[in-house]
Design an enzyme around this catalytic site. Structure first.
Site, PDB file in Angstrom:
ATOM      1  N   ASN A 111     -10.132  21.520  11.113  1.00 44.69           N
ATOM      2  CA  ASN A 111     -10.320  21.063  12.498  1.00 44.69           C
ATOM      3  C   ASN A 111     -10.661  22.203  13.465  1.00 44.69           C
ATOM      4  OD1 ASN A 111      -9.542  18.675  11.374  1.00 44.69           O
ATOM      5  ND2 ASN A 111      -7.595  18.502  12.458  1.00 44.69           N
ATOM      6  N   ASN A 152     -13.034  13.908  13.247  1.00 36.93           N
ATOM      7  CA  ASN A 152     -13.114  13.654  11.797  1.00 36.93           C
ATOM      8  C   ASN A 152     -14.520  13.771  11.217  1.00 36.93           C
ATOM      9  OD1 ASN A 152     -10.475  13.110  12.359  1.00 36.93           O
ATOM     10  ND2 ASN A 152     -10.406  11.173  11.279  1.00 36.93           N
ATOM     11  N   GLY A 168       2.919   5.001   3.761  1.00 35.48           N
ATOM     12  CA  GLY A 168       3.823   3.925   3.340  1.00 35.48           C
ATOM     13  C   GLY A 168       5.069   4.474   2.669  1.00 35.48           C
ATOM     14  N   SER A 225      -8.113  13.841   7.559  1.00 35.80           N
ATOM     15  CA  SER A 225      -7.967  12.849   6.485  1.00 35.80           C
ATOM     16  C   SER A 225      -9.346  12.421   5.980  1.00 35.80           C
ATOM     17  CB  SER A 225      -7.178  11.637   6.981  1.00 35.80           C
ATOM     18  OG  SER A 225      -7.830  11.090   8.100  1.00 35.80           O
ATOM     19  N   ALA A 277       1.561  12.607   6.669  1.00 30.98           N
ATOM     20  CA  ALA A 277       2.091  12.643   5.306  1.00 30.98           C
ATOM     21  C   ALA A 277       0.939  12.756   4.326  1.00 30.98           C
ATOM     22  CB  ALA A 277       2.896  11.384   5.017  1.00 30.98           C
ATOM     23  N   LYS A 336      -6.089   6.934  20.174  1.00 31.14           N
ATOM     24  CA  LYS A 336      -6.155   7.749  18.953  1.00 31.14           C
ATOM     25  C   LYS A 336      -7.574   7.742  18.378  1.00 31.14           C
ATOM     26  CE  LYS A 336      -3.727   9.001  14.786  1.00 31.14           C
ATOM     27  NZ  LYS A 336      -3.047   8.521  13.595  1.00 31.14           N
ATOM     28  N   GLY A 342       0.844  -1.197   0.000  1.00 29.07           N
ATOM     29  CA  GLY A 342       0.000   0.000   0.000  1.00 29.07           C
ATOM     30  C   GLY A 342       0.875   1.239   0.000  1.00 29.07           C
ATOM     31  N   PRO A 343       1.594   1.478  -1.107  1.00 28.08           N
ATOM     32  CA  PRO A 343       2.543   2.604  -1.135  1.00 28.08           C
ATOM     33  C   PRO A 343       1.849   3.948  -1.366  1.00 28.08           C
ATOM     34  CG  PRO A 343       2.681   1.356  -3.191  1.00 28.08           C
ATOM     35  CD  PRO A 343       1.650   0.675  -2.340  1.00 28.08           C
ATOM     36  N   GLY A 344       1.058   4.366  -0.367  1.00 28.10           N
ATOM     37  CA  GLY A 344       0.431   5.693  -0.399  1.00 28.10           C
ATOM     38  C   GLY A 344       1.247   6.642   0.462  1.00 28.10           C
TER      39      GLY A 344
HETATM   40  N1  NAP Z   1      -1.344   9.814   5.939  1.00 23.70           N
HETATM   41  C1  NAP Z   1      -1.136  10.025   7.228  1.00 23.70           C
HETATM   42  O1  NAP Z   1      -0.609  11.071   7.623  1.00 23.70           O
HETATM   43  C2  NAP Z   1      -1.517   8.981   8.254  1.00 23.70           C
HETATM   44  C3  NAP Z   1      -1.143   9.181   9.588  1.00 23.70           C
HETATM   45  C4  NAP Z   1      -1.458   8.220  10.538  1.00 23.70           C
HETATM   46  C5  NAP Z   1      -2.145   7.087  10.168  1.00 23.70           C
HETATM   47  N2  NAP Z   1      -2.521   6.921   8.873  1.00 23.70           N
HETATM   48  C6  NAP Z   1      -3.264   5.705   8.535  1.00 23.70           C
HETATM   49  O2  NAP Z   1      -2.482   4.954   7.617  1.00 23.70           O
HETATM   50  C7  NAP Z   1      -3.338   4.269   6.701  1.00 23.70           C
HETATM   51  C8  NAP Z   1      -2.932   4.679   5.277  1.00 23.70           C
HETATM   52  O3  NAP Z   1      -3.192   6.068   5.119  1.00 23.70           O
HETATM   53  P1  NAP Z   1      -2.611   6.902   3.875  1.00 23.70           P
HETATM   54  O4  NAP Z   1      -2.967   8.302   4.129  1.00 23.70           O
HETATM   55  O5  NAP Z   1      -1.210   6.564   3.621  1.00 23.70           O
HETATM   56  O6  NAP Z   1      -3.541   6.326   2.697  1.00 23.70           O
HETATM   57  P2  NAP Z   1      -3.282   6.401   1.129  1.00 23.70           P
HETATM   58  O7  NAP Z   1      -2.391   7.527   0.792  1.00 23.70           O
HETATM   59  O8  NAP Z   1      -4.627   6.305   0.482  1.00 23.70           O
HETATM   60  O9  NAP Z   1      -2.461   5.062   0.831  1.00 23.70           O
HETATM   61  C9  NAP Z   1      -3.061   3.798   0.778  1.00 23.70           C
HETATM   62  C10 NAP Z   1      -2.378   3.037  -0.339  1.00 23.70           C
HETATM   63  O10 NAP Z   1      -2.845   1.689  -0.325  1.00 23.70           O
HETATM   64  C11 NAP Z   1      -2.958   1.275  -1.691  1.00 23.70           C
HETATM   65  N3  NAP Z   1      -3.806   0.087  -1.813  1.00 23.70           N
HETATM   66  C12 NAP Z   1      -5.157  -0.012  -1.769  1.00 23.70           C
HETATM   67  N4  NAP Z   1      -5.547  -1.293  -1.967  1.00 23.70           N
HETATM   68  C13 NAP Z   1      -4.410  -2.017  -2.128  1.00 23.70           C
HETATM   69  C14 NAP Z   1      -4.166  -3.407  -2.381  1.00 23.70           C
HETATM   70  N5  NAP Z   1      -5.162  -4.287  -2.507  1.00 23.70           N
HETATM   71  N6  NAP Z   1      -2.880  -3.807  -2.502  1.00 23.70           N
HETATM   72  C15 NAP Z   1      -1.853  -2.922  -2.370  1.00 23.70           C
HETATM   73  N7  NAP Z   1      -2.030  -1.583  -2.163  1.00 23.70           N
HETATM   74  C16 NAP Z   1      -3.305  -1.146  -2.034  1.00 23.70           C
HETATM   75  C17 NAP Z   1      -3.569   2.496  -2.342  1.00 23.70           C
HETATM   76  O11 NAP Z   1      -3.467   2.397  -3.735  1.00 23.70           O
HETATM   77  P3  NAP Z   1      -4.426   3.296  -4.692  1.00 23.70           P
HETATM   78  O12 NAP Z   1      -3.785   4.624  -4.696  1.00 23.70           O
HETATM   79  O13 NAP Z   1      -4.354   2.554  -5.972  1.00 23.70           O
HETATM   80  O14 NAP Z   1      -5.779   3.300  -4.050  1.00 23.70           O
HETATM   81  C18 NAP Z   1      -2.688   3.591  -1.740  1.00 23.70           C
HETATM   82  O15 NAP Z   1      -1.471   3.718  -2.441  1.00 23.70           O
HETATM   83  C19 NAP Z   1      -4.770   4.679   7.072  1.00 23.70           C
HETATM   84  O16 NAP Z   1      -5.367   3.737   7.906  1.00 23.70           O
HETATM   85  C20 NAP Z   1      -4.578   5.985   7.814  1.00 23.70           C
HETATM   86  O17 NAP Z   1      -5.636   6.251   8.727  1.00 23.70           O
HETATM   87  C21 NAP Z   1      -2.224   7.836   7.901  1.00 23.70           C
END
Ligand code: NAP
Length: 299
Positions: A200, A190, A18, A253, A126, A182, A13-15
């Site tokens: 917020n 949210n 990640g 988010s 991020a 959290k 899940g390289p978002g």
């Molecule tokens: N971002 C933050 O600052 C933050 C902070 C604390 C906690 N979190 C938590 O961390 C988690 C991820 O958040 P995020 O913001 O990083 O989300 P995000 O940017 O949407 O990243 C999620 C990634 O997962 C990929 N994905 C979806 N289905 C998949 C599959 N079947 N196989 C492999 N990859 C797949 C998505 O691909 P697509 O782009 O193709 O959909 C996307 O690249 C969440 O639970 C969030 O609450 C995030």
């Protein structure tokens, strides 16, 4: 890359979060990325004062990474992990779950309890810009702990790697307390930001928020106490107000997801409180209203 061609860390899940871990861990470790359809190579700009170009092109050829960091949204976690594990010749040595809220961790544990499992609750922030750059929006605390007995053996090593990569990391004996703590804050911020379509800080003083916050915090306190995670309504409310104040300009988010037409994680936040309430025989009408209203907004 080690001689065995096994990456030290694999990001499923390289978002946003990640890639943040991938970029930081890469200074000392080999890192592979796994997207929806298998390994991915990509270039990105990492913006934090300076801009660094990073490219990930490692092709694992069916090899699991040493440790898999699962950084999908909560609703994608089991499917993503299932898909990756089916393509690998052997399971990873350990799996670390990064999802907010509670619920997805149990689903993973029901299926993969034979693998060492750990979870993270982090306040690192991020996001990605429209042109793909990764923005490290803020540093925070990362709490890491095992979800099953075999995960405990990996906590120290993985925690040390995270610290060395620059993440302020604290080991927890009961990571579920950190996840609940959290969740309690997210549950009070949210969904309101979605319903009021505001940052917020704009919640504070708004009558829709102010009228519902005390009964919401009462529900959160009763459910979390009955679930074994002690917190009083007063403490929960004070924490929610402090976070709303400190992150006044932030778009949550969940509101970002709604604005982008993506599903939200409401089901593992206020939805999880409603489910816990049902199991415990505790009424949670404010959480239910928030969960239903956000779900209706995104349907
Ligand atoms: N971002 C933050 O600052 C933050 C902070 C604390 C906690 N979190 C938590 O961390 C988690 C991820 O958040 P995020 O913001 O990083 O989300 P995000 O940017 O949407 O990243 C999620 C990634 O997962 C990929 N994905 C979806 N289905 C998949 C599959 N079947 N196989 C492999 N990859 C797949 C998505 O691909 P697509 O782009 O193709 O959909 C996307 O690249 C969440 O639970 C969030 O609450 C995030």
């Amino acid at each position: 890359m080690s001689a065995s061609n096994i990456a030290d860390y694999g990001i499923i899940g390289p978002g946003s979060i990640g890639l943040l871990w991938a970029v930081k861990l890469r200074a000392a470790h080999s890192v592979a990325l796994w997207g929806r359809s298998g390994p991915v190579g990509l270039s990105l700009e990492f913006m934090q004062g300076e801009t660094i170009s990073e490219s990930f092109t490692f092709e694992p050829r069916g090899q699991a990474p040493g440790t898999a960091l699962v950084t999908t949204k909560a609703y994608d976690t089991v499917r993503a992990l299932d898909g990756a594990i089916k393509r690998w010749r052997q399971p990873p040595r350990a799996i670390v779950l990064f999802q907010n809220g509670v619920g997805s961790q149990d689903e993973v544990q029901q299926r993969f309890d034979h693998i060492p499992l750990l979870a993270v609750s982090t306040t690192e922030g991020a996001n990605r810009t429209a042109d793909g750059a990764l923005v490290h929006a803020g540093s925070g605390l990362t709490r890491l702990g095992p979800l099953n007995a075999s995960g405990a053996a990996w906590a120290e090593k993985i925690g040390a790697d995270f610290c060395a990569a620059g993440f302020d990391t604290r080991l927890e004996t009961d990571i579920r307390i950190a996840l609940w703590e959290k969740l309690l804050i997210n549950a009070g911020i949210n969904a309101f930001t979605v319903l009021l379509d505001c940052p917020n800080g704009a919640l504070l003083g708004h009558s829709f928020f102010e009228d519902r916050l005390p009964p919401l915090c009462y529900e959160l306190a009763v459910v979390s106490q009955a679930s074994g995670y002690p917190a009083t309504a007063e403490i929960i409310e004070a924490r929610i107000r402090t976070v709303a104040e400190k992150t006044a300009g932030n778009i949550s988010s969940m509101l970002q997801d709604v604005r982008s037409g993506r599903p939200t994680e409401i089901d593992v936040i206020n939805g999880a409180v409603v489910r816990a309430g049902i199991a415990l025989g505790i009424a949670t009408p404010v959480n239910r209203m928030l969960a239903d209203a956000v779900a209706a907004r995104t349907r």
